[in-house]
Write an enzyme that holds these catalytic residues in place. Structure first.
Site, PDB file in Angstrom:
ATOM      1  N   GLY A 248     122.256 125.958  97.232  1.00  0.00           N
ATOM      2  CA  GLY A 248     123.232 126.685  98.016  1.00  0.00           C
ATOM      3  C   GLY A 248     122.824 127.433  99.254  1.00  0.00           C
ATOM      4  O   GLY A 248     123.693 127.879 100.000  1.00  0.00           O
ATOM      5  N   GLU A 290     117.976 124.455  93.089  1.00  0.00           N
ATOM      6  CA  GLU A 290     118.353 123.074  93.443  1.00  0.00           C
ATOM      7  C   GLU A 290     118.771 122.952  94.897  1.00  0.00           C
ATOM      8  O   GLU A 290     119.927 122.606  95.180  1.00  0.00           O
ATOM      9  CB  GLU A 290     119.505 122.618  92.547  1.00  0.00           C
ATOM     10  CG  GLU A 290     119.179 122.626  91.082  1.00  0.00           C
ATOM     11  CD  GLU A 290     120.409 122.369  90.217  1.00  0.00           C
ATOM     12  OE1 GLU A 290     121.550 122.420  90.726  1.00  0.00           O
ATOM     13  OE2 GLU A 290     120.216 122.111  89.025  1.00  0.00           O
ATOM     14  N   GLY A 292     119.567 121.497  98.448  1.00  0.00           N
ATOM     15  CA  GLY A 292     119.814 120.189  99.074  1.00  0.00           C
ATOM     16  C   GLY A 292     119.836 120.392 100.576  1.00  0.00           C
ATOM     17  O   GLY A 292     118.902 120.057 101.311  1.00  0.00           O
ATOM     18  N   ARG A 293     120.928 121.029 101.038  1.00  0.00           N
ATOM     19  CA  ARG A 293     121.153 121.245 102.467  1.00  0.00           C
ATOM     20  C   ARG A 293     119.956 121.907 103.154  1.00  0.00           C
ATOM     21  O   ARG A 293     119.521 121.475 104.223  1.00  0.00           O
ATOM     22  CB  ARG A 293     122.387 122.142 102.618  1.00  0.00           C
ATOM     23  CG  ARG A 293     122.928 122.258 104.015  1.00  0.00           C
ATOM     24  CD  ARG A 293     124.001 123.349 104.080  1.00  0.00           C
ATOM     25  NE  ARG A 293     125.006 123.233 103.048  1.00  0.00           N
ATOM     26  CZ  ARG A 293     126.111 122.514 103.151  1.00  0.00           C
ATOM     27  NH1 ARG A 293     126.385 121.866 104.259  1.00  0.00           N
ATOM     28  NH2 ARG A 293     126.981 122.454 102.152  1.00  0.00           N
ATOM     29  N   ARG A 330     132.087 115.114 107.799  1.00  0.00           N
ATOM     30  CA  ARG A 330     132.183 116.526 107.440  1.00  0.00           C
ATOM     31  C   ARG A 330     133.226 117.298 108.255  1.00  0.00           C
ATOM     32  O   ARG A 330     133.819 118.232 107.761  1.00  0.00           O
ATOM     33  CB  ARG A 330     130.804 117.198 107.518  1.00  0.00           C
ATOM     34  CG  ARG A 330     129.808 116.585 106.523  1.00  0.00           C
ATOM     35  CD  ARG A 330     128.518 117.375 106.382  1.00  0.00           C
ATOM     36  NE  ARG A 330     128.755 118.675 105.779  1.00  0.00           N
ATOM     37  CZ  ARG A 330     128.755 119.820 106.427  1.00  0.00           C
ATOM     38  NH1 ARG A 330     128.513 119.848 107.729  1.00  0.00           N
ATOM     39  NH2 ARG A 330     129.003 120.948 105.801  1.00  0.00           N
ATOM     40  N   TYR A 334     135.993 118.930 106.082  1.00  0.00           N
ATOM     41  CA  TYR A 334     135.911 120.390 105.918  1.00  0.00           C
ATOM     42  C   TYR A 334     136.101 121.170 107.210  1.00  0.00           C
ATOM     43  O   TYR A 334     135.998 122.395 107.185  1.00  0.00           O
ATOM     44  CB  TYR A 334     134.523 120.799 105.380  1.00  0.00           C
ATOM     45  CG  TYR A 334     133.900 119.914 104.353  1.00  0.00           C
ATOM     46  CD1 TYR A 334     134.481 119.749 103.102  1.00  0.00           C
ATOM     47  CD2 TYR A 334     132.690 119.254 104.605  1.00  0.00           C
ATOM     48  CE1 TYR A 334     133.877 118.950 102.137  1.00  0.00           C
ATOM     49  CE2 TYR A 334     132.090 118.452 103.651  1.00  0.00           C
ATOM     50  CZ  TYR A 334     132.690 118.304 102.420  1.00  0.00           C
ATOM     51  OH  TYR A 334     132.099 117.519 101.479  1.00  0.00           O
ATOM     52  N   CYS A 361     139.940 104.440 112.833  1.00  0.00           N
ATOM     53  CA  CYS A 361     141.305 104.342 113.337  1.00  0.00           C
ATOM     54  C   CYS A 361     142.236 105.364 112.712  1.00  0.00           C
ATOM     55  O   CYS A 361     143.203 104.984 112.041  1.00  0.00           O
ATOM     56  CB  CYS A 361     141.832 102.945 113.091  1.00  0.00           C
ATOM     57  SG  CYS A 361     140.831 101.733 113.922  1.00  0.00           S
ATOM     58  N   GLU A 362     141.948 106.633 112.873  1.00  0.00           N
ATOM     59  CA  GLU A 362     142.925 107.649 112.494  1.00  0.00           C
ATOM     60  C   GLU A 362     142.688 108.892 113.334  1.00  0.00           C
ATOM     61  O   GLU A 362     141.550 109.182 113.713  1.00  0.00           O
ATOM     62  CB  GLU A 362     142.912 107.945 111.004  1.00  0.00           C
ATOM     63  CG  GLU A 362     141.573 108.201 110.390  1.00  0.00           C
ATOM     64  CD  GLU A 362     141.710 108.320 108.865  1.00  0.00           C
ATOM     65  OE1 GLU A 362     142.153 109.387 108.431  1.00  0.00           O
ATOM     66  OE2 GLU A 362     141.379 107.357 108.150  1.00  0.00           O
ATOM     67  N   TYR A 390     124.212 115.560 103.837  1.00  0.00           N
ATOM     68  CA  TYR A 390     125.591 115.118 103.566  1.00  0.00           C
ATOM     69  C   TYR A 390     126.193 114.334 104.732  1.00  0.00           C
ATOM     70  O   TYR A 390     127.386 114.423 104.988  1.00  0.00           O
ATOM     71  CB  TYR A 390     126.485 116.324 103.209  1.00  0.00           C
ATOM     72  CG  TYR A 390     125.953 117.132 102.048  1.00  0.00           C
ATOM     73  CD1 TYR A 390     125.948 116.601 100.766  1.00  0.00           C
ATOM     74  CD2 TYR A 390     125.438 118.420 102.217  1.00  0.00           C
ATOM     75  CE1 TYR A 390     125.453 117.334  99.685  1.00  0.00           C
ATOM     76  CE2 TYR A 390     124.939 119.149 101.153  1.00  0.00           C
ATOM     77  CZ  TYR A 390     124.948 118.597  99.892  1.00  0.00           C
ATOM     78  OH  TYR A 390     124.459 119.317  98.832  1.00  0.00           O
TER      79      TYR A 390
HETATM   80  N1  LLP Z   1     123.245 121.796  92.628  1.00  0.00           N
HETATM   81  C1  LLP Z   1     124.510 121.510  92.325  1.00  0.00           C
HETATM   82  C2  LLP Z   1     124.936 121.518  90.930  1.00  0.00           C
HETATM   83  C3  LLP Z   1     125.429 121.205  93.349  1.00  0.00           C
HETATM   84  O1  LLP Z   1     126.697 120.933  93.038  1.00  0.00           O
HETATM   85  C4  LLP Z   1     124.983 121.195  94.693  1.00  0.00           C
HETATM   86  C5  LLP Z   1     125.890 120.857  95.772  1.00  0.00           C
HETATM   87  C6  LLP Z   1     123.633 121.489  94.960  1.00  0.00           C
HETATM   88  C7  LLP Z   1     122.789 121.795  93.897  1.00  0.00           C
HETATM   89  C8  LLP Z   1     123.059 121.497  96.346  1.00  0.00           C
HETATM   90  O2  LLP Z   1     123.655 122.484  97.129  1.00  0.00           O
HETATM   91  P1  LLP Z   1     123.092 122.761  98.624  1.00  0.00           P
HETATM   92  O3  LLP Z   1     121.740 123.397  98.496  1.00  0.00           O
HETATM   93  O4  LLP Z   1     123.030 121.448  99.320  1.00  0.00           O
HETATM   94  O5  LLP Z   1     124.111 123.667  99.201  1.00  0.00           O
HETATM   95  N2  LLP Z   1     129.369 117.673 100.844  1.00  0.00           N
HETATM   96  C9  LLP Z   1     129.393 119.103 101.093  1.00  0.00           C
HETATM   97  C10 LLP Z   1     128.443 119.839 100.183  1.00  0.00           C
HETATM   98  C11 LLP Z   1     128.771 119.671  98.733  1.00  0.00           C
HETATM   99  C12 LLP Z   1     127.820 120.392  97.861  1.00  0.00           C
HETATM  100  C13 LLP Z   1     128.093 120.097  96.449  1.00  0.00           C
HETATM  101  N3  LLP Z   1     127.098 120.559  95.557  1.00  0.00           N
HETATM  102  C14 LLP Z   1     129.022 119.354 102.541  1.00  0.00           C
HETATM  103  O6  LLP Z   1     128.857 118.392 103.276  1.00  0.00           O
HETATM  104  O7  LLP Z   1     128.945 120.490 102.977  1.00  0.00           O
END
Ligand code: LLP
Length: 431
Positions: A248, A290, A292-293, A330, A334, A361-362, A390
Protein backbone atom coordinates in the site's frame (compact mmCIF):
# COMPACT_ATOMS: atom_id res chain seq x y z
CA UNK A 1 12.03 16.51 -12.51
CA UNK A 2 9.31 14.34 -10.97
CA UNK A 3 11.67 11.47 -10.03
CA UNK A 4 15.42 11.29 -9.53
CA UNK A 5 15.83 8.85 -12.47
CA UNK A 6 14.59 11.54 -14.91
CA UNK A 7 16.48 14.40 -16.58
CA UNK A 8 16.80 16.46 -19.77
CA UNK A 9 19.98 16.23 -21.90
CA UNK A 10 21.69 18.99 -23.93
CA UNK A 11 19.69 17.99 -27.04
CA UNK A 12 16.54 18.84 -25.09
CA UNK A 13 15.52 15.17 -24.91
CA UNK A 14 13.86 13.50 -21.95
CA UNK A 15 16.32 11.14 -20.26
CA UNK A 16 15.15 8.17 -18.19
CA UNK A 17 17.52 5.97 -16.15
CA UNK A 18 20.40 7.60 -18.02
CA UNK A 19 18.94 6.81 -21.48
CA UNK A 20 17.83 9.25 -24.17
CA UNK A 21 14.19 8.18 -24.56
CA UNK A 22 13.97 9.56 -28.11
CA UNK A 23 16.76 7.17 -29.12
CA UNK A 24 15.02 4.25 -27.38
CA UNK A 25 11.77 5.08 -29.20
CA UNK A 26 13.68 4.92 -32.51
CA UNK A 27 15.43 1.68 -31.60
CA UNK A 28 12.42 -0.30 -30.33
CA UNK A 29 9.42 1.52 -31.84
CA UNK A 30 6.43 2.78 -29.85
CA UNK A 31 4.23 2.23 -27.76
CA UNK A 32 6.89 0.95 -25.47
CA UNK A 33 7.22 0.28 -21.77
CA UNK A 34 10.61 1.18 -20.28
CA UNK A 35 11.58 -0.30 -16.92
CA UNK A 36 14.49 1.03 -14.86
CA UNK A 37 15.86 -2.19 -13.39
CA UNK A 38 18.29 -0.36 -11.12
CA UNK A 39 15.42 1.62 -9.59
CA UNK A 40 13.50 -1.60 -8.95
CA UNK A 41 16.53 -3.15 -7.26
CA UNK A 42 16.99 -0.01 -5.16
CA UNK A 43 13.32 -0.04 -4.13
CA UNK A 44 13.57 -3.74 -3.17
CA UNK A 45 16.67 -3.09 -1.07
CA UNK A 46 14.96 -0.31 0.88
CA UNK A 47 12.33 -2.79 2.03
CA UNK A 48 14.61 -5.81 2.55
CA UNK A 49 17.33 -3.98 4.45
CA UNK A 50 15.05 -1.85 6.59
CA UNK A 51 12.78 -4.73 7.56
CA UNK A 52 15.83 -6.85 8.39
CA UNK A 53 17.32 -4.09 10.53
CA UNK A 54 14.32 -3.26 12.72
CA UNK A 55 11.93 -6.22 12.72
CA UNK A 56 12.21 -9.78 14.11
CA UNK A 57 14.31 -12.31 12.16
CA UNK A 58 12.43 -13.70 9.20
CA UNK A 59 10.56 -10.44 8.51
CA UNK A 60 10.55 -9.94 4.74
CA UNK A 61 8.73 -8.04 2.00
CA UNK A 62 6.69 -10.03 -0.54
CA UNK A 63 6.43 -8.44 -3.96
CA UNK A 64 2.75 -8.11 -4.92
CA UNK A 65 3.28 -9.46 -8.40
CA UNK A 66 -0.12 -8.22 -9.58
CA UNK A 67 1.61 -4.85 -10.00
CA UNK A 68 4.02 -6.17 -12.64
CA UNK A 69 4.43 -9.82 -13.52
CA UNK A 70 6.73 -11.27 -16.16
CA UNK A 71 9.59 -13.71 -15.87
CA UNK A 72 12.51 -11.31 -15.67
CA UNK A 73 10.71 -9.25 -13.06
CA UNK A 74 10.33 -12.30 -10.80
CA UNK A 75 14.01 -13.19 -11.31
CA UNK A 76 15.00 -9.72 -10.11
CA UNK A 77 12.72 -9.96 -7.08
CA UNK A 78 14.27 -13.31 -6.18
CA UNK A 79 17.82 -12.00 -6.59
CA UNK A 80 16.97 -9.12 -4.27
CA UNK A 81 15.89 -11.49 -1.51
CA UNK A 82 12.20 -10.71 -1.55
CA UNK A 83 9.42 -13.29 -1.45
CA UNK A 84 6.54 -13.24 -3.95
CA UNK A 85 2.81 -12.76 -3.50
CA UNK A 86 0.74 -14.31 -6.29
CA UNK A 87 -3.02 -14.04 -6.60
CA UNK A 88 -3.77 -16.53 -9.35
CA UNK A 89 -2.47 -19.74 -10.82
CA UNK A 90 -1.25 -17.60 -13.74
CA UNK A 91 0.91 -15.42 -11.52
CA UNK A 92 2.13 -18.56 -9.76
CA UNK A 93 2.94 -20.16 -13.12
CA UNK A 94 4.95 -17.06 -14.09
CA UNK A 95 6.92 -17.11 -10.83
CA UNK A 96 7.67 -20.83 -11.18
CA UNK A 97 8.71 -20.34 -14.81
CA UNK A 98 11.25 -17.79 -13.51
CA UNK A 99 12.59 -20.46 -11.10
CA UNK A 100 11.28 -18.55 -8.11
CA UNK A 101 11.67 -20.90 -5.11
CA UNK A 102 8.18 -22.25 -4.37
CA UNK A 103 8.71 -22.13 -0.61
CA UNK A 104 9.11 -18.34 -0.86
CA UNK A 105 5.78 -17.88 -2.66
CA UNK A 106 2.59 -16.79 -0.87
CA UNK A 107 -0.63 -17.74 -2.64
CA UNK A 108 -3.16 -14.96 -2.16
CA UNK A 109 -6.39 -14.18 -3.92
CA UNK A 110 -10.14 -14.36 -3.66
CA UNK A 111 -12.04 -17.45 -4.76
CA UNK A 112 -9.24 -19.89 -5.45
CA UNK A 113 -10.76 -22.80 -7.35
CA UNK A 114 -10.04 -26.44 -6.48
CA UNK A 115 -7.89 -26.47 -9.60
CA UNK A 116 -5.85 -23.48 -8.32
CA UNK A 117 -5.43 -25.08 -4.91
CA UNK A 118 -4.30 -28.40 -6.41
CA UNK A 119 -1.85 -26.63 -8.71
CA UNK A 120 -0.30 -24.69 -5.81
CA UNK A 121 -0.12 -27.73 -3.52
CA UNK A 122 1.41 -29.90 -6.24
CA UNK A 123 4.02 -27.22 -6.82
CA UNK A 124 4.74 -27.01 -3.07
CA UNK A 125 3.94 -23.35 -2.66
CA UNK A 126 5.23 -22.05 0.70
CA UNK A 127 2.14 -20.40 2.15
CA UNK A 128 -1.53 -19.94 1.39
CA UNK A 129 -3.30 -16.79 2.49
CA UNK A 130 -6.77 -18.14 3.05
CA UNK A 131 -9.56 -15.77 2.12
CA UNK A 132 -12.75 -17.60 3.15
CA UNK A 133 -14.26 -20.72 4.77
CA UNK A 134 -14.74 -22.52 1.49
CA UNK A 135 -11.04 -22.17 0.73
CA UNK A 136 -10.12 -23.26 4.25
CA UNK A 137 -12.12 -26.48 3.96
CA UNK A 138 -11.02 -27.21 0.39
CA UNK A 139 -7.37 -26.62 1.30
CA UNK A 140 -7.61 -28.79 4.42
CA UNK A 141 -9.13 -31.64 2.42
CA UNK A 142 -6.78 -31.38 -0.56
CA UNK A 143 -3.65 -31.01 1.60
CA UNK A 144 -4.78 -34.10 3.55
CA UNK A 145 -5.20 -36.08 0.32
CA UNK A 146 -1.57 -35.28 -0.48
CA UNK A 147 -0.23 -35.96 3.02
CA UNK A 148 0.79 -32.30 3.35
CA UNK A 149 0.42 -30.00 6.38
CA UNK A 150 0.10 -26.68 4.57
CA UNK A 151 1.40 -23.50 6.18
CA UNK A 152 -1.14 -20.70 5.94
CA UNK A 153 -2.26 -17.27 7.10
CA UNK A 154 -5.85 -16.11 7.38
CA UNK A 155 -6.91 -12.93 5.60
CA UNK A 156 -8.79 -10.69 8.01
CA UNK A 157 -10.32 -7.25 7.44
CA UNK A 158 -9.44 -4.83 10.21
CA UNK A 159 -12.06 -2.25 9.17
CA UNK A 160 -9.72 0.62 8.38
CA UNK A 161 -10.24 3.40 5.88
CA UNK A 162 -6.85 4.83 4.90
CA UNK A 163 -8.53 7.67 2.93
CA UNK A 164 -7.20 6.53 -0.38
CA UNK A 165 -9.31 6.14 -3.53
CA UNK A 166 -12.33 3.87 -3.22
CA UNK A 167 -11.47 1.25 -5.85
CA UNK A 168 -8.34 0.19 -3.96
CA UNK A 169 -9.66 0.59 -0.44
CA UNK A 170 -9.65 -3.09 0.45
CA UNK A 171 -9.41 -3.20 4.26
CA UNK A 172 -12.93 -2.00 5.04
CA UNK A 173 -15.46 -4.35 6.63
CA UNK A 174 -17.80 -4.02 3.65
CA UNK A 175 -15.67 -5.64 0.96
CA UNK A 176 -15.28 -9.01 -0.74
CA UNK A 177 -11.85 -9.77 0.74
CA UNK A 178 -11.10 -11.77 3.86
CA UNK A 179 -13.20 -12.14 6.99
CA UNK A 180 -14.07 -9.16 9.21
CA UNK A 181 -12.87 -8.77 12.79
CA UNK A 182 -15.53 -6.25 13.84
CA UNK A 183 -18.49 -8.58 13.28
CA UNK A 184 -16.97 -11.44 15.29
CA UNK A 185 -16.67 -13.60 12.16
CA UNK A 186 -12.85 -13.59 12.21
CA UNK A 187 -12.91 -15.27 15.64
CA UNK A 188 -15.02 -18.10 14.22
CA UNK A 189 -12.73 -18.32 11.21
CA UNK A 190 -9.66 -18.80 13.41
CA UNK A 191 -11.48 -21.37 15.50
CA UNK A 192 -12.25 -23.35 12.33
CA UNK A 193 -8.66 -23.02 11.06
CA UNK A 194 -7.23 -24.27 14.35
CA UNK A 195 -9.39 -27.39 14.02
CA UNK A 196 -8.24 -28.08 10.44
CA UNK A 197 -5.78 -30.98 10.79
CA UNK A 198 -3.85 -30.37 7.60
CA UNK A 199 -3.38 -26.64 8.04
CA UNK A 200 -0.53 -25.14 10.02
CA UNK A 201 -1.80 -21.67 10.92
CA UNK A 202 1.16 -19.30 11.23
CA UNK A 203 -0.67 -15.99 11.54
CA UNK A 204 -2.89 -13.34 10.03
CA UNK A 205 -2.91 -11.05 7.05
CA UNK A 206 -4.56 -7.70 6.53
CA UNK A 207 -4.35 -5.24 3.64
CA UNK A 208 -5.78 -1.81 4.22
CA UNK A 209 -5.50 -0.11 0.84
CA UNK A 210 -3.22 1.36 -1.77
CA UNK A 211 -1.47 4.68 -2.53
CA UNK A 212 -1.01 5.41 1.22
CA UNK A 213 1.43 8.22 1.95
CA UNK A 214 2.35 7.67 5.60
CA UNK A 215 2.76 5.06 8.34
CA UNK A 216 -0.29 5.98 10.42
CA UNK A 217 -2.88 3.69 8.76
CA UNK A 218 -0.48 0.76 9.30
CA UNK A 219 -0.17 1.68 13.00
CA UNK A 220 -3.98 1.77 13.23
CA UNK A 221 -4.11 -1.69 11.64
CA UNK A 222 -1.52 -2.93 14.16
CA UNK A 223 -3.74 -1.79 17.06
CA UNK A 224 -6.65 -3.78 15.71
CA UNK A 225 -4.63 -6.84 14.74
CA UNK A 226 -2.83 -7.01 18.10
CA UNK A 227 -6.13 -6.64 19.95
CA UNK A 228 -7.37 -9.60 17.93
CA UNK A 229 -4.20 -11.66 18.50
CA UNK A 230 -4.52 -11.10 22.28
CA UNK A 231 -8.18 -12.03 22.28
CA UNK A 232 -7.50 -15.28 20.40
CA UNK A 233 -4.57 -16.08 22.69
CA UNK A 234 -6.76 -15.63 25.77
CA UNK A 235 -9.61 -17.64 24.34
CA UNK A 236 -7.92 -20.41 22.36
CA UNK A 237 -4.35 -20.37 23.69
CA UNK A 238 -3.06 -19.73 20.15
CA UNK A 239 -0.59 -16.88 19.51
CA UNK A 240 0.02 -15.88 15.90
CA UNK A 241 3.72 -15.74 15.10
CA UNK A 242 3.40 -13.93 11.75
CA UNK A 243 1.64 -10.64 10.99
CA UNK A 244 1.29 -9.68 7.34
CA UNK A 245 0.48 -5.97 7.00
CA UNK A 246 -0.24 -6.07 3.26
CA UNK A 247 0.90 -3.54 0.70
CA UNK A 248 0.00 0.00 0.00
CA UNK A 249 2.73 2.63 0.25
CA UNK A 250 2.11 5.35 -2.32
CA UNK A 251 4.20 6.85 -5.10
CA UNK A 252 4.55 10.25 -6.68
CA UNK A 253 2.62 10.42 -9.97
CA UNK A 254 2.41 14.22 -10.14
CA UNK A 255 4.37 17.08 -8.56
CA UNK A 256 1.67 17.67 -5.93
CA UNK A 257 1.98 14.10 -4.57
CA UNK A 258 4.26 13.81 -1.54
CA UNK A 259 7.47 11.81 -1.59
CA UNK A 260 7.21 8.79 0.74
CA UNK A 261 10.32 7.98 2.78
CA UNK A 262 9.77 4.19 2.82
CA UNK A 263 12.61 3.26 5.22
CA UNK A 264 11.44 5.93 7.69
CA UNK A 265 7.84 4.66 7.46
CA UNK A 266 8.94 1.05 7.99
CA UNK A 267 11.01 2.04 11.02
CA UNK A 268 8.03 3.89 12.44
CA UNK A 269 5.79 0.84 11.92
CA UNK A 270 8.42 -1.40 13.57
CA UNK A 271 8.81 0.86 16.59
CA UNK A 272 5.04 1.15 16.98
CA UNK A 273 4.60 -2.61 16.74
CA UNK A 274 7.25 -3.31 19.33
CA UNK A 275 5.76 -0.86 21.81
CA UNK A 276 2.22 -2.12 21.24
CA UNK A 277 3.34 -5.75 21.71
CA UNK A 278 4.94 -4.89 25.04
CA UNK A 279 1.69 -3.24 26.12
CA UNK A 280 -0.33 -6.34 25.15
CA UNK A 281 2.22 -8.76 26.62
CA UNK A 282 2.74 -10.37 23.22
CA UNK A 283 5.97 -11.50 21.55
CA UNK A 284 6.74 -9.28 18.52
CA UNK A 285 5.56 -11.24 15.48
CA UNK A 286 7.55 -11.79 12.30
CA UNK A 287 6.32 -9.09 9.91
CA UNK A 288 5.48 -9.45 6.24
CA UNK A 289 4.69 -6.54 3.95
CA UNK A 290 3.38 -6.80 0.38
CA UNK A 291 4.52 -3.80 -1.65
CA UNK A 292 3.61 -3.69 -5.32
CA UNK A 293 3.29 -0.11 -6.55
CA UNK A 294 6.17 1.26 -4.45
CA UNK A 295 8.55 -1.34 -5.92
CA UNK A 296 7.80 -0.77 -9.60
CA UNK A 297 5.76 2.37 -10.33
CA UNK A 298 8.59 4.91 -10.44
CA UNK A 299 10.70 2.44 -12.44
CA UNK A 300 8.38 2.77 -15.44
CA UNK A 301 7.88 5.18 -18.33
CA UNK A 302 5.71 4.57 -21.40
CA UNK A 303 6.71 6.00 -24.77
CA UNK A 304 4.24 6.74 -27.55
CA UNK A 305 4.31 8.53 -30.89
CA UNK A 306 1.92 11.40 -31.41
CA UNK A 307 -0.40 10.78 -34.37
CA UNK A 308 -2.66 13.82 -34.43
CA UNK A 309 -3.45 17.05 -32.66
CA UNK A 310 -7.16 17.75 -32.94
CA UNK A 311 -8.29 21.19 -31.82
CA UNK A 312 -12.06 21.27 -31.41
CA UNK A 313 -12.86 24.95 -31.72
CA UNK A 314 -14.49 26.32 -28.61
CA UNK A 315 -13.94 23.04 -26.73
CA UNK A 316 -10.56 21.45 -26.23
CA UNK A 317 -7.58 19.82 -27.89
CA UNK A 318 -6.93 16.12 -28.15
CA UNK A 319 -3.50 14.66 -28.73
CA UNK A 320 -3.71 11.07 -29.97
CA UNK A 321 -0.99 8.49 -29.45
CA UNK A 322 -0.27 4.94 -30.63
CA UNK A 323 -1.49 3.27 -27.46
CA UNK A 324 -4.15 4.03 -24.91
CA UNK A 325 -6.52 2.41 -22.49
CA UNK A 326 -5.28 -0.97 -23.69
CA UNK A 327 -1.80 -0.35 -22.23
CA UNK A 328 -2.77 2.05 -19.43
CA UNK A 329 -6.37 1.71 -18.25
CA UNK A 330 -5.83 3.63 -15.00
CA UNK A 331 -7.25 6.99 -16.04
CA UNK A 332 -10.31 5.39 -17.60
CA UNK A 333 -10.83 3.24 -14.50
CA UNK A 334 -9.86 5.52 -11.62
CA UNK A 335 -9.21 8.98 -13.06
CA UNK A 336 -5.58 8.51 -12.00
CA UNK A 337 -3.28 11.46 -12.51
CA UNK A 338 -0.08 11.24 -14.55
CA UNK A 339 2.74 13.52 -15.63
CA UNK A 340 3.66 13.53 -19.32
CA UNK A 341 6.21 15.27 -21.51
CA UNK A 342 7.02 15.58 -25.22
CA UNK A 343 10.33 13.73 -24.99
CA UNK A 344 11.96 15.38 -28.01
CA UNK A 345 11.01 18.89 -26.77
CA UNK A 346 11.68 18.37 -23.08
CA UNK A 347 13.52 21.70 -22.77
CA UNK A 348 10.59 23.69 -24.18
CA UNK A 349 7.84 25.26 -22.07
CA UNK A 350 4.79 23.11 -21.34
CA UNK A 351 2.21 25.66 -22.45
CA UNK A 352 -0.22 23.57 -24.49
CA UNK A 353 -3.39 22.46 -22.68
CA UNK A 354 -4.80 19.20 -24.02
CA UNK A 355 -6.21 15.76 -23.32
CA UNK A 356 -4.26 12.64 -24.32
CA UNK A 357 -6.29 10.04 -26.16
CA UNK A 358 -5.31 6.65 -27.47
CA UNK A 359 -6.55 4.33 -30.15
CA UNK A 360 -9.42 2.67 -28.32
CA UNK A 361 -12.83 3.38 -29.74
CA UNK A 362 -14.64 4.99 -26.84
CA UNK A 363 -14.77 8.54 -25.59
CA UNK A 364 -13.66 7.64 -22.06
CA UNK A 365 -10.52 5.92 -23.34
CA UNK A 366 -8.19 8.73 -22.36
CA UNK A 367 -4.76 8.59 -20.77
CA UNK A 368 -5.09 12.02 -19.18
CA UNK A 369 -7.29 15.11 -19.41
CA UNK A 370 -6.38 18.80 -19.12
CA UNK A 371 -2.65 18.34 -19.00
CA UNK A 372 0.03 20.83 -20.04
CA UNK A 373 2.45 19.63 -22.73
CA UNK A 374 5.08 21.15 -24.97
CA UNK A 375 3.59 22.10 -28.42
CA UNK A 376 2.78 18.65 -29.86
CA UNK A 377 2.81 17.54 -33.49
CA UNK A 378 2.62 14.28 -35.43
CA UNK A 379 5.82 12.26 -35.02
CA UNK A 380 6.74 13.60 -31.57
CA UNK A 381 7.59 11.12 -28.82
CA UNK A 382 5.30 11.38 -25.81
CA UNK A 383 6.55 10.00 -22.48
CA UNK A 384 4.10 9.20 -19.69
CA UNK A 385 5.89 8.90 -16.35
CA UNK A 386 5.57 6.52 -13.39
CA UNK A 387 3.78 3.78 -15.32
CA UNK A 388 5.65 0.77 -13.89
CA UNK A 389 2.76 -0.46 -11.72
CA UNK A 390 -0.62 -1.74 -12.91
CA UNK A 391 -0.06 -0.76 -16.55
CA UNK A 392 1.46 -3.79 -18.28
CA UNK A 393 -0.24 -6.04 -15.72
CA UNK A 394 -3.67 -4.54 -16.50
CA UNK A 395 -3.16 -4.27 -20.26
CA UNK A 396 -5.66 -5.81 -22.66
CA UNK A 397 -6.12 -6.56 -26.33
CA UNK A 398 -9.21 -4.35 -26.62
CA UNK A 399 -9.79 -3.41 -30.25
CA UNK A 400 -7.32 -6.20 -31.07
CA UNK A 401 -4.45 -3.89 -30.20
CA UNK A 402 -1.20 -5.74 -29.59
CA UNK A 403 0.31 -5.52 -26.12
CA UNK A 404 3.51 -3.48 -25.84
CA UNK A 405 7.01 -4.81 -25.27
CA UNK A 406 9.04 -4.15 -22.13
CA UNK A 407 12.60 -2.87 -22.39
CA UNK A 408 14.75 -3.06 -19.27
CA UNK A 409 17.38 -0.44 -18.49
CA UNK A 410 20.18 -1.77 -16.34
CA UNK A 411 23.60 -0.26 -15.62
CA UNK A 412 23.71 1.60 -18.93
CA UNK A 413 22.48 -1.36 -21.02
CA UNK A 414 19.04 -1.80 -22.56
CA UNK A 415 17.52 -5.21 -23.25
CA UNK A 416 14.16 -6.62 -24.21
CA UNK A 417 12.39 -8.59 -21.44
CA UNK A 418 8.95 -8.94 -23.06
CA UNK A 419 8.65 -8.81 -26.83
CA UNK A 420 5.94 -6.94 -28.69
CA UNK A 421 2.86 -9.03 -29.43
CA UNK A 422 2.41 -10.05 -33.04
CA UNK A 423 -0.74 -10.37 -35.09
CA UNK A 424 -0.23 -14.14 -34.80
CA UNK A 425 -0.30 -13.82 -30.99
CA UNK A 426 -3.73 -12.25 -31.33
CA UNK A 427 -4.95 -15.41 -33.03
CA UNK A 428 -3.07 -17.87 -30.84
CA UNK A 429 -6.19 -19.06 -28.99
CA UNK A 430 -8.61 -18.76 -31.91
CA UNK A 431 -9.66 -22.14 -33.30
N1 LLP B 1 -1.53 -7.04 -1.04
C1 LLP B 1 -2.83 -7.14 -1.32
C2 LLP B 1 -3.64 -8.14 -0.62
C3 LLP B 1 -3.42 -6.30 -2.29
O1 LLP B 1 -4.72 -6.41 -2.55
C4 LLP B 1 -2.60 -5.36 -2.96
C5 LLP B 1 -3.16 -4.49 -3.98
C6 LLP B 1 -1.24 -5.29 -2.64
C7 LLP B 1 -0.73 -6.15 -1.66
C8 LLP B 1 -0.29 -4.33 -3.30
O2 LLP B 1 -0.64 -3.01 -3.02
P1 LLP B 1 0.33 -1.81 -3.52
O3 LLP B 1 1.58 -1.86 -2.70
O4 LLP B 1 0.59 -2.03 -4.97
O5 LLP B 1 -0.49 -0.60 -3.27
N2 LLP B 1 -5.03 -1.54 -9.96
C9 LLP B 1 -4.99 -0.51 -8.93
C10 LLP B 1 -4.34 -1.03 -7.67
C11 LLP B 1 -5.07 -2.18 -7.06
C12 LLP B 1 -4.41 -2.67 -5.84
C13 LLP B 1 -5.08 -3.89 -5.35
N3 LLP B 1 -4.38 -4.55 -4.31
C14 LLP B 1 -4.22 0.68 -9.46
O6 LLP B 1 -3.85 0.67 -10.62
O7 LLP B 1 -4.03 1.66 -8.76
Amino acid sequence: MLQSNMAVNPQGHFVFAGFDTVELAKKYGTGLYLIDEDRIRGNCRQYVHTMRSCMPAGSVPLFASKALSFKQMLRIINEEGMCADVVSAGELYTALAADFPAERIYFHGVNKTDEDIAYALDNKVGYFIIDCYEELYALDRMAGERGIRQKALLRLTPGIDPHTFAAVNTGKVDCQFGVPIETGQAREFVSAALKAENIDLVGYHCHIGSQIFDAQPFCDAIDIMLGFISMIRDEFGYTASVLDLGGGFGVRYVESDPHVDIPACIRRVAAYLEKACIQCGLPVPVVLMEPGRSIVADAGVTLYTVGSVKEINGYRSYVTVDGGMSDNPRYALYGSEYTAIIANKADQPADYLCSIAGRCCESGALIQENIMLQQPERGDTLAVMVTGAYNYSMASNYNRLRRLPIVMLHEGKDYLAVRRETFADLLSCDL
